[in-house]
Design a protein around this motif. Structure first.
Motif: not given
Length: 158
Positions: A20-26, A48-56, A150-152
């Motif tokens: 269910s997390y396929k396609g997301k960076v984890l 998480y808050q910074k990137y959760k809307d960017s497939n993270f 964050e950069n990674k």
């Protein structure tokens, strides 16, 4: 075995496939509520808050194998994380991350990542960075603060 073939239990008790997390960076982290690294929850939540809307996604897996630092039950863990650190990223049921009873997810993570930090997890808040294809791309020591990742993370996002 693929990361996406593994099922995990949310802290609510619901079993879900990691597919269910396929396609997301984890970022997968073994956590504990009574550890010297527990304040990292705050930085994990900020990331998480910074990137959760960017497939993270950050996936937190409580573990009680290191110094009995996660003795609580599931509701106590969830409440502690929410009240003290405002955690909204997904938390899962307690798992073993080493030894004969190691959860299949952590067995995969500790064997996939080669190099200096390969092998058995030695303490709470070890972090694994997974790309959007389900590949383990990096492993970080408990002392590595989440804001240093964050950069990674950004490099792996679309």
């Amino acid at each position: 075995m693929s990361l996406y073939n593994i099922e995990v239990k949310k802290i609510s008790g619901e079993t879900i496939p990691l597919e269910s997390y396929k396609g997301k960076v984890l970022l997968i982290v073994n956590t504990a509520s009574n550890c010297g690294f527990t304040p990292q929850y705050e930085e994990l939540e900020a990331l998480y808050q910074k990137y959760k809307d960017s497939n993270f996604e950050i996936l937190g897996f409580p573990c009680n194998q290191f110094g009995n630092q996660e003795p609580g039950n599931f509701s106590e863990i969830k409440e502690f994380c929410k009240l003290n650190y405002g955690v909204t990223f997904p938390l899962f049921e307690k798992v073993d991350v080493k030894g004969n009873t190691i959860h299949p997810l952590f067995k995969l993570l500790t064997t996939e990542q080669k190099g200096l930090f390969s092998g058995e997890i030695k303490w709470n808040f070890t972090k694994f960075l997974i790309d959007s294809n389900g590949n383990v791309v990096d492993r970080f020591a408990p002392t590595t603060k989440p804001n240093k990742l964050e950069n990674k993370v950004k490099k792996l996002l679309p």
